[in-house]
Design a protein around this motif. Sequence first.
Motif, PDB file in Angstrom:
ATOM      1  N   ASP A 346      32.772  -7.489-103.404  1.00  0.00           N
ATOM      2  CA  ASP A 346      31.995  -6.435-104.055  1.00  0.00           C
ATOM      3  C   ASP A 346      31.603  -5.343-103.065  1.00  0.00           C
ATOM      4  OD1 ASP A 346      30.294  -8.407-102.854  1.00  0.00           O
ATOM      5  OD2 ASP A 346      28.588  -7.510-103.865  1.00  0.00           O
ATOM      6  N   VAL A 347      31.349  -5.728-101.794  1.00  0.00           N
ATOM      7  CA  VAL A 347      31.053  -4.716-100.769  1.00  0.00           C
ATOM      8  C   VAL A 347      32.290  -3.863-100.508  1.00  0.00           C
ATOM      9  CG1 VAL A 347      30.435  -4.366 -98.351  1.00  0.00           C
ATOM     10  CG2 VAL A 347      29.233  -6.094 -99.719  1.00  0.00           C
ATOM     11  N   ILE A 348      33.454  -4.506-100.423  1.00  0.00           N
ATOM     12  CA  ILE A 348      34.692  -3.759-100.202  1.00  0.00           C
ATOM     13  C   ILE A 348      34.929  -2.776-101.347  1.00  0.00           C
ATOM     14  CG2 ILE A 348      37.207  -3.940-100.024  1.00  0.00           C
ATOM     15  CD1 ILE A 348      35.747  -4.763 -97.484  1.00  0.00           C
ATOM     16  N   ARG A 349      34.690  -3.214-102.579  1.00  0.00           N
ATOM     17  CA  ARG A 349      34.890  -2.304-103.715  1.00  0.00           C
ATOM     18  C   ARG A 349      33.963  -1.099-103.614  1.00  0.00           C
ATOM     19  NH1 ARG A 349      35.519  -7.293-106.527  1.00  0.00           N
ATOM     20  NH2 ARG A 349      33.304  -7.306-107.121  1.00  0.00           N
ATOM     21  N   SER A 350      32.722  -1.313-103.207  1.00  0.00           N
ATOM     22  CA  SER A 350      31.780  -0.199-103.065  1.00  0.00           C
ATOM     23  C   SER A 350      32.210   0.753-101.952  1.00  0.00           C
ATOM     24  CB  SER A 350      30.369  -0.738-102.794  1.00  0.00           C
ATOM     25  OG  SER A 350      29.900  -1.515-103.872  1.00  0.00           O
ATOM     26  N   LEU A 351      32.664   0.186-100.841  1.00  0.00           N
ATOM     27  CA  LEU A 351      33.132   1.025 -99.729  1.00  0.00           C
ATOM     28  C   LEU A 351      34.346   1.854-100.143  1.00  0.00           C
ATOM     29  CD1 LEU A 351      32.835  -1.511 -96.769  1.00  0.00           C
ATOM     30  CD2 LEU A 351      31.492   0.582 -97.052  1.00  0.00           C
ATOM     31  N   VAL A 352      35.263   1.229-100.855  1.00  0.00           N
ATOM     32  CA  VAL A 352      36.458   1.935-101.302  1.00  0.00           C
ATOM     33  C   VAL A 352      36.097   3.045-102.280  1.00  0.00           C
ATOM     34  CG1 VAL A 352      38.612   1.707-102.604  1.00  0.00           C
ATOM     35  CG2 VAL A 352      38.013   0.002-100.871  1.00  0.00           C
ATOM     36  N   ALA A 353      35.184   2.770-103.191  1.00  0.00           N
ATOM     37  CA  ALA A 353      34.777   3.790-104.168  1.00  0.00           C
ATOM     38  C   ALA A 353      34.136   4.979-103.479  1.00  0.00           C
ATOM     39  CB  ALA A 353      33.816   3.175-105.186  1.00  0.00           C
ATOM     40  N   ALA A 354      33.296   4.711-102.487  1.00  0.00           N
ATOM     41  CA  ALA A 354      32.628   5.805-101.770  1.00  0.00           C
ATOM     42  C   ALA A 354      33.604   6.614-100.931  1.00  0.00           C
ATOM     43  CB  ALA A 354      31.522   5.241-100.880  1.00  0.00           C
ATOM     44  N   ARG A 355      34.726   6.006-100.558  1.00  0.00           N
ATOM     45  CA  ARG A 355      35.679   6.681 -99.687  1.00  0.00           C
ATOM     46  C   ARG A 355      36.338   7.883-100.350  1.00  0.00           C
ATOM     47  NH1 ARG A 355      40.224   3.461 -96.069  1.00  0.00           N
ATOM     48  NH2 ARG A 355      40.355   5.054 -94.457  1.00  0.00           N
ATOM     49  N   ALA A 356      36.347   7.919-101.663  1.00  0.00           N
ATOM     50  CA  ALA A 356      36.953   9.042-102.365  1.00  0.00           C
ATOM     51  C   ALA A 356      36.322  10.365-101.977  1.00  0.00           C
ATOM     52  CB  ALA A 356      36.833   8.828-103.876  1.00  0.00           C
ATOM     53  N   TYR A 357      35.084  10.317-101.458  1.00  0.00           N
ATOM     54  CA  TYR A 357      34.391  11.542-101.080  1.00  0.00           C
ATOM     55  C   TYR A 357      34.398  11.755 -99.569  1.00  0.00           C
ATOM     56  CZ  TYR A 357      32.838  10.569-105.787  1.00  0.00           C
ATOM     57  OH  TYR A 357      32.823  10.257-107.131  1.00  0.00           O
ATOM     58  N   ALA A 358      35.194  10.949 -98.879  1.00  0.00           N
ATOM     59  CA  ALA A 358      35.272  11.074 -97.415  1.00  0.00           C
ATOM     60  C   ALA A 358      36.697  11.417 -97.010  1.00  0.00           C
ATOM     61  CB  ALA A 358      34.798   9.778 -96.752  1.00  0.00           C
ATOM     62  N   ASP A 359      37.496  10.400 -96.617  1.00  0.00           N
ATOM     63  CA  ASP A 359      38.825  10.697 -96.085  1.00  0.00           C
ATOM     64  C   ASP A 359      39.962  10.184 -96.955  1.00  0.00           C
ATOM     65  OD1 ASP A 359      38.549   8.011 -95.645  1.00  0.00           O
ATOM     66  OD2 ASP A 359      39.019   8.067 -93.511  1.00  0.00           O
ATOM     67  N   LEU A 360      39.673   9.623 -98.126  1.00  0.00           N
ATOM     68  CA  LEU A 360      40.662   9.142 -99.095  1.00  0.00           C
ATOM     69  C   LEU A 360      41.448   7.932 -98.617  1.00  0.00           C
ATOM     70  CD1 LEU A 360      42.141  12.446-100.579  1.00  0.00           C
ATOM     71  CD2 LEU A 360      40.491  10.903-101.622  1.00  0.00           C
ATOM     72  N   GLY A 361      41.811   7.882 -97.350  1.00  0.00           N
ATOM     73  CA  GLY A 361      42.596   6.757 -96.861  1.00  0.00           C
ATOM     74  C   GLY A 361      43.013   6.956 -95.417  1.00  0.00           C
ATOM     75  N   THR A 362      43.656   5.929 -94.865  1.00  0.00           N
ATOM     76  CA  THR A 362      44.092   5.920 -93.479  1.00  0.00           C
ATOM     77  C   THR A 362      45.586   6.233 -93.428  1.00  0.00           C
ATOM     78  OG1 THR A 362      42.409   4.271 -92.987  1.00  0.00           O
ATOM     79  CG2 THR A 362      44.191   4.479 -91.400  1.00  0.00           C
ATOM     80  N   PRO A 363      46.059   6.968 -92.410  1.00  0.00           N
ATOM     81  CA  PRO A 363      47.479   7.339 -92.344  1.00  0.00           C
ATOM     82  C   PRO A 363      48.417   6.142 -92.503  1.00  0.00           C
ATOM     83  CG  PRO A 363      46.254   8.561 -90.698  1.00  0.00           C
ATOM     84  CD  PRO A 363      45.287   7.594 -91.323  1.00  0.00           C
ATOM     85  N   VAL A 364      49.437   6.313 -93.314  1.00  0.00           N
ATOM     86  CA  VAL A 364      50.348   5.230 -93.657  1.00  0.00           C
ATOM     87  C   VAL A 364      51.178   4.793 -92.458  1.00  0.00           C
ATOM     88  CG1 VAL A 364      52.388   4.652 -95.035  1.00  0.00           C
ATOM     89  CG2 VAL A 364      50.439   5.817 -96.096  1.00  0.00           C
ATOM     90  N   LEU A 365      51.713   5.736 -91.686  1.00  0.00           N
ATOM     91  CA  LEU A 365      52.605   5.386 -90.588  1.00  0.00           C
ATOM     92  C   LEU A 365      51.900   4.497 -89.565  1.00  0.00           C
ATOM     93  CD1 LEU A 365      55.482   5.829 -89.512  1.00  0.00           C
ATOM     94  CD2 LEU A 365      54.588   7.743 -88.175  1.00  0.00           C
ATOM     95  N   GLU A 366      50.655   4.826 -89.220  1.00  0.00           N
ATOM     96  CA  GLU A 366      49.913   4.010 -88.260  1.00  0.00           C
ATOM     97  C   GLU A 366      49.640   2.608 -88.817  1.00  0.00           C
ATOM     98  OE1 GLU A 366      49.535   7.140 -88.776  1.00  0.00           O
ATOM     99  OE2 GLU A 366      48.852   8.214 -86.995  1.00  0.00           O
ATOM    100  N   GLN A 367      49.347   2.526 -90.112  1.00  0.00           N
ATOM    101  CA  GLN A 367      49.145   1.211 -90.712  1.00  0.00           C
ATOM    102  C   GLN A 367      50.421   0.373 -90.638  1.00  0.00           C
ATOM    103  OE1 GLN A 367      46.602   0.811 -94.324  1.00  0.00           O
ATOM    104  NE2 GLN A 367      46.878   3.029 -94.471  1.00  0.00           N
TER     105      GLN A 367
END
Length: 499
Positions: A346-367
């Motif tokens: 549930d914490v991860i879901r909240s963090l992911v939801a809030a991320r929409a207003y920050a950086d959207l995600g981490t670069p794919v190539l580095e992952q």
Amino acid sequence: MAQWTSAVGAAQLARLLKSQQDRPAGPGSRRPPAYRALADGIRLLVLEGRVPVAARLPAERELALSLSVSRTTVAAAYEALRSEGFLESRRGAGSWTAVPAGNPLPARGLEPLPPEALGSMIDLGCAALPAPEPWLTRAVQGALEELPPYAHTHGDYPAGLPALRSMIAERYAARGIPTMPEQIMVTTGAMGAIDAICHLFAGRGERVAVESPSYANILQLMREAGARLVPVAMAEGLSGWDMDRWRQVLRDAAPRIAYVVADFHNPTGALADDDQRRRLVDAARSAGTVLVADETMSELWLDEDVRMPRPVCSFDPAGSTVITVGSASKAFWAGMRIGWVRAAPDVIRSLVAARAYADLGTPVLEQLAVNWLFSTGGWEQAVEVRRGQARENRDALVTAVRRELPGWEFEVPRGGLTLWVRTGGLSGSRLAEAGERVGVRVPSGPRFGVDGAFEGYVRLPFTVGGAVAEEAAVRLAAAARLVETGGAGGTEAPRTFVA
């Protein structure tokens, strides 16, 4: 219209100035007049970023009362700062800090020097090593081979690539901590992880308990997020955590979150044992505090006989108290900005939801590159190389500092990347300033504390070795001589050093 954007109170400025204590004057040393000492103290605070640029300073009378000096002394100090470009004033608007034209703005954290400055300056500010090759190149090549299917998507994965989330979860399970991919969020470095956690749990004005000292960049991140930092003093030496003190602070202050680095603590190098970790989790649970455990140094043990304790989250089987942060940046390479959070779903879901207003995600190539390292065994081989580099650098730096600066005191940590050094009574802030003039960049102790603590310390990372470590110690000794003799205005030209 006023030109200042923040304000520093008289009591706060007095505390910061009081922390700047130099060694008692020896034969031949010069003590400046009171106004000059005050001007120098404020200038140092500005240069170190501990008083922001464009911060309104207290009125002369208020500061004089807080410092128990005459108003004439404060007025003369302000006038000296104005003439040097460190203070601007306007009738009716007061006086505010500035930097002279052409000077770079001071950093509030520990940013690395640009590569072009490294010819004449030895950088001990940033605790990061060059990439372990050939594993970086191989990882990127492996990532490129895996990239085509992802190129046909939008490329935004707010929780992280499913393959990498699963791989990180498997790595926790291999350490005896059952973990589902739904408990993992991939972030842009550990800083991105902690920033997201702070925004979710600790809004402006919330209390956050932190070790004292603690990692400077995280402290600044929390300050800028509006947190009220509650320092909890570390025990002396490498024993680290005073559990009675932690329990009292968590009970009395009831902080919303607490941030700890239990694995080769930055900056002291301390390693919390199993009992300390268990008691810390119990205290946080009892206080209703979310415990953020920074594991970025957990794989950097440097001595072969080190027995690593259990992860902090292993003492929280329900997952209700501990949030774990990991990263590839310290153990592998700082340029690989991949971090992660392990928490309850549930914490991860909240963090992911809030991320929409920050950086959207981490670069794919580095992952994909980190996933390649984890899945091929390249990570273990690269980290073993990293341990060897850090071990050699540590031993070289310890030997050089003991030779050149026998009055400085420290314990040698058995892992991590940093040495926490007591400077024999010298001001760490003045050593940092003198170091810039003799060609060695070193962060002063107060960057790692709250309200001016640790003025008598500097942090030395294991980022240089061999002849460079020896030269760094020589330059630190030259900086110490400048401070000891009161040579605030003197200059020793740095030598260009080629490794």
